[in-house]
Each structure stands twice: as C-alpha cells, then as structure tokens.
Enzyme design. Sequence first.
Site, PDB file in Angstrom:
ATOM      1  N   HIS A   1       0.795  -1.231   0.000  1.00  0.00           N
ATOM      2  CA  HIS A   1       0.000   0.000   0.000  1.00  0.00           C
ATOM      3  C   HIS A   1       0.824   1.276   0.000  1.00  0.00           C
ATOM      4  O   HIS A   1       0.266   2.366  -0.098  1.00  0.00           O
ATOM      5  CB  HIS A   1      -0.954   0.031   1.198  1.00  0.00           C
ATOM      6  CG  HIS A   1      -0.256   0.309   2.487  1.00  0.00           C
ATOM      7  ND1 HIS A   1       0.544  -0.603   3.104  1.00  0.00           N
ATOM      8  CD2 HIS A   1      -0.235   1.429   3.265  1.00  0.00           C
ATOM      9  CE1 HIS A   1       1.029  -0.071   4.215  1.00  0.00           C
ATOM     10  NE2 HIS A   1       0.581   1.158   4.332  1.00  0.00           N
TER      11      HIS A   1
HETATM   12  N1  UDP Z   1      -4.124  -5.210   8.548  1.00  0.00           N
HETATM   13  C1  UDP Z   1      -5.421  -5.698   8.683  1.00  0.00           C
HETATM   14  N2  UDP Z   1      -6.093  -6.080   7.557  1.00  0.00           N
HETATM   15  C2  UDP Z   1      -5.549  -6.028   6.306  1.00  0.00           C
HETATM   16  C3  UDP Z   1      -4.209  -5.537   6.178  1.00  0.00           C
HETATM   17  C4  UDP Z   1      -3.537  -5.118   7.325  1.00  0.00           C
HETATM   18  O1  UDP Z   1      -5.938  -5.778   9.790  1.00  0.00           O
HETATM   19  O2  UDP Z   1      -6.210  -6.382   5.334  1.00  0.00           O
HETATM   20  C5  UDP Z   1      -3.418  -4.785   9.766  1.00  0.00           C
HETATM   21  C6  UDP Z   1      -2.111  -5.501  10.008  1.00  0.00           C
HETATM   22  O3  UDP Z   1      -2.330  -6.699  10.705  1.00  0.00           O
HETATM   23  C7  UDP Z   1      -1.343  -4.483  10.832  1.00  0.00           C
HETATM   24  C8  UDP Z   1      -1.840  -3.155  10.298  1.00  0.00           C
HETATM   25  O4  UDP Z   1      -3.054  -3.424   9.609  1.00  0.00           O
HETATM   26  O5  UDP Z   1      -1.686  -4.571  12.196  1.00  0.00           O
HETATM   27  C9  UDP Z   1      -0.840  -2.572   9.349  1.00  0.00           C
HETATM   28  O6  UDP Z   1      -1.396  -1.472   8.745  1.00  0.00           O
HETATM   29  P1  UDP Z   1      -0.920  -0.915   7.336  1.00  0.00           P
HETATM   30  O7  UDP Z   1      -0.208  -1.982   6.608  1.00  0.00           O
HETATM   31  O8  UDP Z   1      -2.113  -0.294   6.709  1.00  0.00           O
HETATM   32  O9  UDP Z   1       0.042   0.292   7.728  1.00  0.00           O
HETATM   33  P2  UDP Z   1       1.577   0.377   8.185  1.00  0.00           P
HETATM   34  O10 UDP Z   1       1.813  -0.597   9.285  1.00  0.00           O
HETATM   35  O11 UDP Z   1       2.420   0.145   6.978  1.00  0.00           O
HETATM   36  O12 UDP Z   1       1.697   1.778   8.668  1.00  0.00           O
END
Ligand code: UDP
Length: 364
Positions: free
Chosen positions: A207
């Site tokens: 993403h």
């Molecule tokens: N996550 C979720 N469902 C999904 C994809 C990710 O619950 O379909 C959760 C994942 O387990 C983690 C969090 O979202 O706890 C990560 O968020 P994201 O990847 O959007 O952002 P980042 O961590 O890169 O800031």
Amino acid sequence: MRKILTVLGARPQFIKASVVSHAIAQTDGLSEVLVHTGQHFDANMSDVFFVELGMAKPDYFLDIHGGSHGAMTGRMLTEVERVLLQERPDAVLVYGDTNSTLAGALAAVKLQIPVAHVEAGLRSFNMAMPEEVNRILADRIAHWLFTPTDTAANNLAREGVAPEQVIPVGDVMLDVALHHGQRVQECGGALGRLALRPKAYVLATIHRAENTDHPERLAAIVDALAATARQLPVVWPLHPRTRVMLAAAGLLDALACKVRLIDPVGYLDMVQLEKFAALVATDSGGVQKEAFFHRVPCVTLRDETEWVELVGAGWNRLVSPKNASDMVGAIQAALGSRGEDVQPYGTGDAAARIVRRLQQDLCA
Ligand code: UDP
C-alpha cells in the site's frame, strides 16, 4: 481528572490505540477523548477494528479523506484545532506517521498543548516518503517521544532530542499481538473461507505510495507475486488505494486469475493469515513486525525499512521492488528460513508504560 485527546485516522493507528486507550480507561486520574479524522473510513478499514479490538466509539468523527496531502492535512488541522479549543485537553496523543499524526501534533503544539508521540524516532532516511516527513515533524514538536526500539531512540539522540524527552517503551503492536493474537486458531476464519492450508500459502500486502504510485514498480511486484503463485497460493488483501492503482494500470484482471485478491480483512483474520503463512511479502511496517511476532519469514518489497533489526536478525529480507526476478529470488531464499532469537520490541507492556508516564507527568 486530566484529559488526553487522541487523534487517529488510519488503520494501523486504530490497532495501536486499542491497547493504549484500554490502559488509559483503567488508569486513575486520566480520561480520553477520541478524535477520528476520517482518513480511513471504509467499514473494513476502520469500524471493524473498533469492534474487534473492543474500542469505544470515537467522540468526534471529522470525515476528512481524499484530496492532496496538503489539502487533507490542512482540513484536518482546521477541524482538530476546533475540537481542541472546545475540549481543552491536558495532552494530545498521536501515533505513527500519517497526515492525521501531523495534523494532530501541529494543531496541539500551536495551542501550547503538549504532544505525546507513540512510535517516535523511526526513520527510513527517505524524505520522498510522506510518512518520513510526517514522523520527523511530529517528533520535532512532541513533548513525550515514546520509542519502540533502540534504533529509534538512537535516531532521536543523533538528532539532538533532549534525553529526558525520549522514553523507550517497546512496540505497542507487540502488546496488541500478545493480547489478541492468541484469539486466532488454525481452523475457521479467513483460512476456512479461502480454503487455505496452514503453512502452504504466501500472504502479500502492498500500500505504500512509493510502490502503488509508480507503475513500473507496481508491475514488477505484480509479476513477482504472479510468478510465486505458480508455486504456492498467494493471498493479497488489497488496500483500497492499491486496488485503484492496479485497475488504473490495467493490471487488476490478469492478476486476479493468478493471485487470490481479497478485500482488506479485519485484524483477527489478518493475524490468522499472517500466523499460518509460509511467508509474508509486504511493504507494510506493521505487517513486517507481525510476521516476526508469529515467527514467519518476511520479504519487504521496499528500498529501505524503519524496522532494521529484523533484517539484521535474518527474519526479514529487504528487496527493491524494481525488478521482479530479484523479488522472486528473495522469496525463494526466505521460504522455510528462520532468523535469530531476538527481542527488539520490548516485552508487550508498551501501552502500560506509556500511560504510566503520562499519569506521572500530568497528575503530579
Ligand atoms: N491489517 C489488517 N487487515 C488487512 C491488512 C492489514 O488488519 O487487510 C493490519 C495488520 O495486521 C497491521 C496493520 O493493519 O496490524 C498494518 O497497517 P498498514 O499496513 O495499513 O500500515 P503500516 O503498518 O504500513 O503503517
């Protein structure tokens, strides 16, 4: 009673806040007002986390999403300021590195309300990332900088942040994983719905703008995951932005024949998919760490990571998403591998430490 006003708006922030908000609710002398900016608003990007992780409904929903970074952040700044003037909190709490983080911190500091930043000190050293800009600025104006790792604390020390403002607490995502992770089983849930066999599939998430907004990178990632899918099923819960960009690049339909493209899932389904995967391929910060929490090898499809300790310990391989064959090679090398037994994210009591410190300072 001292009032903490929390500003959040994106999926990982709901997950992180769940444990801290719970700790605030259990602490004498503290109360919390929850402001949801609306940055992520779909039911499967927002509501599901409040329900599954037992969070109170936000006190304010600002309904701000879309538009350019400047327009979105500007609207949030205006609206958060309005809420701050009305609520007059004793501190503002922000998480991570999104536009909601920056808007919350900036609105507060201009009103001379002290800011607490959870996940302070992380750096990719890549200023082209909107997240890097947001986190550096939030750290610069925060009063309490709660760091998840030694690397993060060292980054802040190098930047000259006063030592008394840097508070090592560990990673709140470990708290969440320990608290809710054991709720998932091998059977049922997403695995059951998708008819996946444990340890016999790859889980992918993409993403980051640096991947979705560069057609050549997105195409290389698509090629790499499609090639991997010839060996093992690949499940890919699609972030809304990624779905739009794949469709715009004309890649969505061909990909859907090869890879299991699904809508974003809730936290419990995601933990189950992570825990029983043979491998995780991602550009998500949170997912990199969750793979490690469940001791699943991970390949990070980026040029750099803020969570360098997992690369050092052999749990995570960093591969530039410029070239499909490099990614396929890294995935092959990582399958079945294990890293060293390390514990870089604390012991799962980060939320309690954060709230204890806020209580000490605010209620003194
Ligand atoms: N996550 C979720 N469902 C999904 C994809 C990710 O619950 O379909 C959760 C994942 O387990 C983690 C969090 O979202 O706890 C990560 O968020 P994201 O990847 O959007 O952002 P980042 O961590 O890169 O800031």
